[in-house]
Write a protein that holds these residues in place. Structure first.
Motif, PDB file in Angstrom:
ATOM      1  N   ILE A 181       0.878  -1.180   0.000  1.00 25.65           N
ATOM      2  CA  ILE A 181       0.000   0.000   0.000  1.00 25.65           C
ATOM      3  C   ILE A 181       0.912   1.226   0.000  1.00 25.65           C
ATOM      4  CG2 ILE A 181      -1.944   1.171   1.146  1.00 25.65           C
ATOM      5  CD1 ILE A 181      -2.354  -1.892   0.411  1.00 25.65           C
ATOM      6  N   THR A 182       0.872   1.979  -1.066  1.00 28.55           N
ATOM      7  CA  THR A 182       1.884   3.026  -1.210  1.00 28.55           C
ATOM      8  C   THR A 182       1.450   4.365  -0.636  1.00 28.55           C
ATOM      9  OG1 THR A 182       1.016   3.332  -3.421  1.00 28.55           O
ATOM     10  CG2 THR A 182       3.055   2.058  -3.231  1.00 28.55           C
ATOM     11  N   SER A 183       0.150   4.594  -0.478  1.00 26.70           N
ATOM     12  CA  SER A 183      -0.275   5.925  -0.024  1.00 26.70           C
ATOM     13  C   SER A 183      -0.848   5.856   1.387  1.00 26.70           C
ATOM     14  CB  SER A 183      -1.316   6.477  -1.001  1.00 26.70           C
ATOM     15  OG  SER A 183      -1.731   7.744  -0.545  1.00 26.70           O
ATOM     16  N   LEU A 184      -0.335   6.750   2.243  1.00 30.23           N
ATOM     17  CA  LEU A 184      -0.725   6.724   3.661  1.00 30.23           C
ATOM     18  C   LEU A 184      -1.203   8.096   4.117  1.00 30.23           C
ATOM     19  CD1 LEU A 184      -0.574   5.074   6.415  1.00 30.23           C
ATOM     20  CD2 LEU A 184       1.595   6.275   6.768  1.00 30.23           C
ATOM     21  N   ASN A 185      -2.405   8.121   4.692  1.00 33.54           N
ATOM     22  CA  ASN A 185      -2.904   9.352   5.337  1.00 33.54           C
ATOM     23  C   ASN A 185      -2.941   9.108   6.849  1.00 33.54           C
ATOM     24  OD1 ASN A 185      -4.598  11.957   5.455  1.00 33.54           O
ATOM     25  ND2 ASN A 185      -5.846  10.480   6.556  1.00 33.54           N
ATOM     26  N   THR A 186      -2.621  10.143   7.613  1.00 31.10           N
ATOM     27  CA  THR A 186      -2.748  10.027   9.071  1.00 31.10           C
ATOM     28  C   THR A 186      -3.697  11.107   9.572  1.00 31.10           C
ATOM     29  OG1 THR A 186      -0.808  11.444   9.349  1.00 31.10           O
ATOM     30  CG2 THR A 186      -0.423   9.087   9.429  1.00 31.10           C
ATOM     31  N   ASP A 187      -4.599  10.718  10.484  1.00 36.02           N
ATOM     32  CA  ASP A 187      -5.533  11.681  11.098  1.00 36.02           C
ATOM     33  C   ASP A 187      -5.004  12.119  12.456  1.00 36.02           C
ATOM     34  OD1 ASP A 187      -7.409  11.423   9.080  1.00 36.02           O
ATOM     35  OD2 ASP A 187      -8.796  10.193  10.257  1.00 36.02           O
ATOM     36  N   LEU A 188      -4.894  13.424  12.649  1.00 35.50           N
ATOM     37  CA  LEU A 188      -4.522  13.977  13.955  1.00 35.50           C
ATOM     38  C   LEU A 188      -5.592  14.970  14.376  1.00 35.50           C
ATOM     39  CD1 LEU A 188      -0.746  14.817  13.393  1.00 35.50           C
ATOM     40  CD2 LEU A 188      -1.753  12.731  14.312  1.00 35.50           C
ATOM     41  N   VAL A 189      -5.662  15.234  15.674  1.00 32.91           N
ATOM     42  CA  VAL A 189      -6.640  16.203  16.163  1.00 32.91           C
ATOM     43  C   VAL A 189      -5.943  17.181  17.110  1.00 32.91           C
ATOM     44  CG1 VAL A 189      -8.747  16.505  17.512  1.00 32.91           C
ATOM     45  CG2 VAL A 189      -8.591  14.612  15.905  1.00 32.91           C
ATOM     46  N   TYR A 190      -6.194  18.477  16.926  1.00 31.64           N
ATOM     47  CA  TYR A 190      -5.681  19.460  17.897  1.00 31.64           C
ATOM     48  C   TYR A 190      -6.861  19.994  18.712  1.00 31.64           C
ATOM     49  CZ  TYR A 190      -7.500  23.306  15.039  1.00 31.64           C
ATOM     50  OH  TYR A 190      -8.328  24.162  14.356  1.00 31.64           O
ATOM     51  N   GLY A 191      -6.520  20.479  19.924  1.00 31.22           N
ATOM     52  CA  GLY A 191      -7.577  21.025  20.789  1.00 31.22           C
ATOM     53  C   GLY A 191      -8.099  19.987  21.766  1.00 31.22           C
ATOM     54  N   LEU A 192      -7.340  18.875  21.926  1.00 28.30           N
ATOM     55  CA  LEU A 192      -7.778  17.804  22.834  1.00 28.30           C
ATOM     56  C   LEU A 192      -7.396  18.136  24.278  1.00 28.30           C
ATOM     57  CD1 LEU A 192      -6.729  14.725  20.634  1.00 28.30           C
ATOM     58  CD2 LEU A 192      -9.056  15.587  21.054  1.00 28.30           C
ATOM     59  N   PRO A 193      -8.054  17.504  25.262  1.00 26.24           N
ATOM     60  CA  PRO A 193      -7.726  17.774  26.657  1.00 26.24           C
ATOM     61  C   PRO A 193      -6.258  17.460  26.960  1.00 26.24           C
ATOM     62  CG  PRO A 193      -9.305  15.944  26.435  1.00 26.24           C
ATOM     63  CD  PRO A 193      -9.182  16.569  25.110  1.00 26.24           C
ATOM     64  N   HIS A 194      -5.645  18.328  27.735  1.00 25.99           N
ATOM     65  CA  HIS A 194      -4.247  18.209  28.179  1.00 25.99           C
ATOM     66  C   HIS A 194      -3.230  18.337  27.047  1.00 25.99           C
ATOM     67  CE1 HIS A 194      -5.515  17.195  32.191  1.00 25.99           C
ATOM     68  NE2 HIS A 194      -6.237  16.183  31.737  1.00 25.99           N
ATOM     69  N   GLN A 195      -3.672  18.669  25.857  1.00 22.32           N
ATOM     70  CA  GLN A 195      -2.700  18.815  24.763  1.00 22.32           C
ATOM     71  C   GLN A 195      -1.905  20.115  25.003  1.00 22.32           C
ATOM     72  OE1 GLN A 195      -4.528  19.026  20.904  1.00 22.32           O
ATOM     73  NE2 GLN A 195      -3.531  17.146  20.215  1.00 22.32           N
ATOM     74  N   ALA A 248       6.625   9.005   7.432  1.00 20.54           N
ATOM     75  CA  ALA A 248       6.655   9.633   6.096  1.00 20.54           C
ATOM     76  C   ALA A 248       5.280   9.598   5.431  1.00 20.54           C
ATOM     77  CB  ALA A 248       7.698   8.961   5.210  1.00 20.54           C
ATOM     78  N   PRO A 249       4.252  10.179   6.092  1.00 18.66           N
ATOM     79  CA  PRO A 249       2.906  10.118   5.509  1.00 18.66           C
ATOM     80  C   PRO A 249       2.816  10.928   4.220  1.00 18.66           C
ATOM     81  CG  PRO A 249       2.912  11.635   7.370  1.00 18.66           C
ATOM     82  CD  PRO A 249       4.281  10.997   7.330  1.00 18.66           C
ATOM     83  N   ASP A 250       1.971  10.463   3.311  1.00 16.04           N
ATOM     84  CA  ASP A 250       1.731  11.228   2.080  1.00 16.04           C
ATOM     85  C   ASP A 250       0.765  12.363   2.359  1.00 16.04           C
ATOM     86  OD1 ASP A 250       2.929   9.323  -0.141  1.00 16.04           O
ATOM     87  OD2 ASP A 250       1.981   8.123   1.410  1.00 16.04           O
ATOM     88  N   ARG A 251      -0.127  12.123   3.329  1.00 19.31           N
ATOM     89  CA  ARG A 251      -1.121  13.135   3.683  1.00 19.31           C
ATOM     90  C   ARG A 251      -1.304  13.155   5.192  1.00 19.31           C
ATOM     91  NH1 ARG A 251      -6.010  12.021  -0.664  1.00 19.31           N
ATOM     92  NH2 ARG A 251      -4.664  12.126  -2.500  1.00 19.31           N
ATOM     93  N   VAL A 252      -1.624  14.345   5.687  1.00 17.74           N
ATOM     94  CA  VAL A 252      -1.979  14.469   7.097  1.00 17.74           C
ATOM     95  C   VAL A 252      -3.262  15.287   7.168  1.00 17.74           C
ATOM     96  CG1 VAL A 252      -1.314  15.451   9.333  1.00 17.74           C
ATOM     97  CG2 VAL A 252       0.442  14.476   7.828  1.00 17.74           C
ATOM     98  N   ALA A 253      -4.226  14.784   7.939  1.00 17.65           N
ATOM     99  CA  ALA A 253      -5.414  15.598   8.227  1.00 17.65           C
ATOM    100  C   ALA A 253      -5.276  16.049   9.678  1.00 17.65           C
ATOM    101  CB  ALA A 253      -6.681  14.765   8.043  1.00 17.65           C
ATOM    102  N   LEU A 254      -5.369  17.338   9.905  1.00 17.72           N
ATOM    103  CA  LEU A 254      -5.206  17.898  11.257  1.00 17.72           C
ATOM    104  C   LEU A 254      -6.520  18.571  11.628  1.00 17.72           C
ATOM    105  CD1 LEU A 254      -3.251  18.805  13.610  1.00 17.72           C
ATOM    106  CD2 LEU A 254      -2.865  20.869  12.251  1.00 17.72           C
ATOM    107  N   PHE A 255      -7.427  17.798  12.240  1.00 20.02           N
ATOM    108  CA  PHE A 255      -8.766  18.332  12.529  1.00 20.02           C
ATOM    109  C   PHE A 255      -8.779  19.079  13.853  1.00 20.02           C
ATOM    110  CE2 PHE A 255      -9.744  14.254  10.204  1.00 20.02           C
ATOM    111  CZ  PHE A 255     -10.176  14.855   9.033  1.00 20.02           C
ATOM    112  N   GLY A 256      -9.531  20.166  13.904  1.00 18.19           N
ATOM    113  CA  GLY A 256      -9.780  20.833  15.182  1.00 18.19           C
ATOM    114  C   GLY A 256     -10.800  20.001  15.942  1.00 18.19           C
ATOM    115  N   TYR A 257     -10.522  19.732  17.218  1.00 13.86           N
ATOM    116  CA  TYR A 257     -11.456  18.920  17.998  1.00 13.86           C
ATOM    117  C   TYR A 257     -12.823  19.607  18.065  1.00 13.86           C
ATOM    118  CZ  TYR A 257     -13.838  16.844  21.990  1.00 13.86           C
ATOM    119  OH  TYR A 257     -14.787  16.263  22.804  1.00 13.86           O
ATOM    120  N   ALA A 258     -13.852  18.923  17.577  1.00 12.35           N
ATOM    121  CA  ALA A 258     -15.222  19.451  17.643  1.00 12.35           C
ATOM    122  C   ALA A 258     -15.856  18.900  18.912  1.00 12.35           C
ATOM    123  CB  ALA A 258     -16.002  19.015  16.413  1.00 12.35           C
ATOM    124  N   HIS A 259     -16.034  19.769  19.889  1.00 12.71           N
ATOM    125  CA  HIS A 259     -16.629  19.328  21.157  1.00 12.71           C
ATOM    126  C   HIS A 259     -18.121  19.630  21.086  1.00 12.71           C
ATOM    127  CE1 HIS A 259     -16.626  18.069  25.270  1.00 12.71           C
ATOM    128  NE2 HIS A 259     -17.180  19.198  25.683  1.00 12.71           N
TER     129      HIS A 259
END
Ligand SMILES: C[S@@+](CC[C@H](N)C(=O)[O-])C[C@H]1O[C@@H](n2cnc3c(N)ncnc32)[C@H](O)[C@@H]1O
Ligand code: SF4
Length: 451
Positions: free
Chosen positions: A202-216, A232-243
């Motif tokens: 599998i050559t393409s890798l996306n990683t999901d991260l979240v900012y705005g989490l408790p204690h971050q 070495a991710p090809d893509r990164v999704a950096l979502f704002g934590y939706a509370h």
């Protein structure tokens, strides 16, 4: 103090606005646009135009407290297996409805946790999909993967079925943050999953991260980013934590006192973005990053970046057909969402009915505004001449809205010759600026924060 005071004065920290993964947003869907609209839309698709297909698997073995996705917990495979049977029945309904010769350009399995499926169910589902939607010559298959809920046999099964992009959930590697969001996942387990994916080709890798989490904290998110970059991710999704505990009840388990305040949240987002850009990734829209050469970065350069329910995409298919509970289809003239509750969805399919429960039939004005909002969310610019090339003279009717945006969001938004531009420092305001074009703000709906 950087631009924060001006952003604050413009209401960034108070605003609650949609993420605009669609326009109009799902909050304004109505039961009047339902299975009948869905059936007619499916029947009238142009068979020469490939479609995207989305399959929703609404099951997880663990239920992370922070998660706002449409899913339910199960410790046994019984309900999962029976759900695959329901998806097969929905596919059969589509087989009898779709025009002859339609092809599938993209396939995405999301959830919930698609990797809850054992290899035999992976093969069974993939086969059922292909029998209704033969893949087009150019075909991509992506799956959301929970690294704690996958093994080599499942990865091999997905690879056999043509998996081209894996999207893995990480969120944050810090143990204290993980404890506070009810989701434990070691770096080692995640690393093993990435190694297995690469090993399986599998050559393409996306990683999901979240900012705005408790204690971050800045130190904690930077440590997570250091670890993510080793993949070495090809893509990164950096979502704002939706509370949104009023929607996602399990979020009531989150200690609100441990959530970062407005300023801390803003700094987490900006520092994380700087780190990814410094590492050589290209910023894509409001919350994604991509390796130069990745299709998302190429799409941005070529002006064909799009926004859909999964976030940013290089997918140019006009139609997205969603199958499974709660999934949303996008047709050329509107949206339909399948019954959101799994039991209600199953009931409709068992009764031989189309599962669409609510939706929205778009007017020509909606189409124009949808494209304008999408352009802003993708490129931070909006050019009336470009819109005019697609929509003709009606595009000029947005001129007063552009003037209003520039006046309200100066100095971060500026207008020159029918072209609105959001300055880099003003990008956190993008959803707010886009909302000026929104003619469907529903009463009584609470969105997540803009920042
Ligand atoms: C449907 S989940 C699938 C992930 C997969 N089940 C896993 O746990 O790895 C897709 C992504 O949505 C994001 N997400 C879920 N809840 C969120 C929230 N409340 N705010 C922001 N992002 C969220 C997370 O980044 C998550 O990885
Ligand atoms: S983050 Fe993934 S595993 Fe956790 S509840 Fe959400 S969908 Fe399920």
């Amino acid at each position: 103090m950087e631009h924060i005071d001006t952003l604050k004065a413009l209401g960034l920290f108070d605003a609650r606005v949609p993420r605009y993964t669609s326009y109009p947003t799902a909050a304004v869907f109505s039961p009047a646009t339902n299975g009948a609209f869905q059936k007619a839309a499916l029947e009238s698709l142009d068979p020469t135009d490939p479609v995207s297909v989305y399959i929703h698997i609404p099951f997880c073995e663990r239920l992370c407290w922070f998660c706002a996705c449409h899913t339910q917990g199960t410790q046994t495979l019984g309900p999962v297996e029976s759900y695959i049977g329901t998806l097969e029945a929905e596919l059969d309904l589509l087989r009898r409805t779709l025009p002859e010769g339609l092809r599938m350009g993209r396939l995405h399995w999301g959830g919930g946790t698609p990797t809850i499926l054992p290899p035999p169910l992976i093969h069974r589902l993939a086969k059922a999909i292909r029998s209704v939607f033969p893949p087009a010559a150019e075909f991509e298959f992506s799956v959301e993967i929970d690294p704690t809920m996958v093994d080599r046999a499942k990865i091999d099964a997905l690879a056999d079925e043509g998996l081209s992009r894996a999207s893995i959930g990480i969120q944050d590697f810090d143990p204290k943050v993980q404890q506070a969001i009810g989701r434990l996942q070691s770096f080692e387990v995640t690393r093993a999953c990435v190694d297995d994916l690469r090993d399986a080709g599998i050559t393409s890798l996306n990683t999901d991260l979240v900012y705005g989490l408790p204690h971050q904290s800045l130190a904690r998110i930077e440590d997570t980013i250091d670890k993510v970059l080793t993949f070495a991710p090809d893509r990164v999704a950096l979502f704002g934590y939706a509370h949104v505990p009023w929607v996602s009840k399990r979020q009531k388990l989150i200690d609100e006192d441990a959530l970062p305040d407005d300023l801390a949240r803003y700094r987490l987002a900006t520092r994380a973005a700087e780190r990814f850009v410094d590492a050589g990734l290209t910023a894509i829209g409001i919350d994604h990053f991509a390796r130069p050469g990745d299709d998302l970065a190429l799409a941005l350069d070529a002006g064909r970046l799009r926004r859909n329910f999964q976030g940013y995409t290089a997918d140019t298919c006009q139609t997205l057909i969603g199958l499974g509970a709660s999934s949303i289809s996008r047709f050329p003239d509107g949206y339909v969402q399948n019954a959101p509750a799994t039991a209600a969805y199953i009931q409709r399919i068992e009764a031989g009915e189309f599962p669409g429960a609510r939706g929205y039939h778009m007017t020509a004005e909606d189409q124009l505004r949808a494209r304008a909002i999408e352009r802003l969310m993708c490129t931070f610019t909006l050019d009336l001449d470009d819109l005019g090339a697609e929509f003709g003279p009606p595009a000029q009717s947005l001129a007063p809205a552009l003037a209003a945006m520039a006046a309200r969001f100066a100095p971060f938004a500026s207008l020159e010759g029918g072209r609105l531009r959001i300055a880099p420092e003003g990008r956190p305001l993008t959803r707010m600026i886009a909302s000026v074009l929104d003619q469907h703000v529903p009463e009584g709906v609470r969105y997540s924060r803009a920042s």
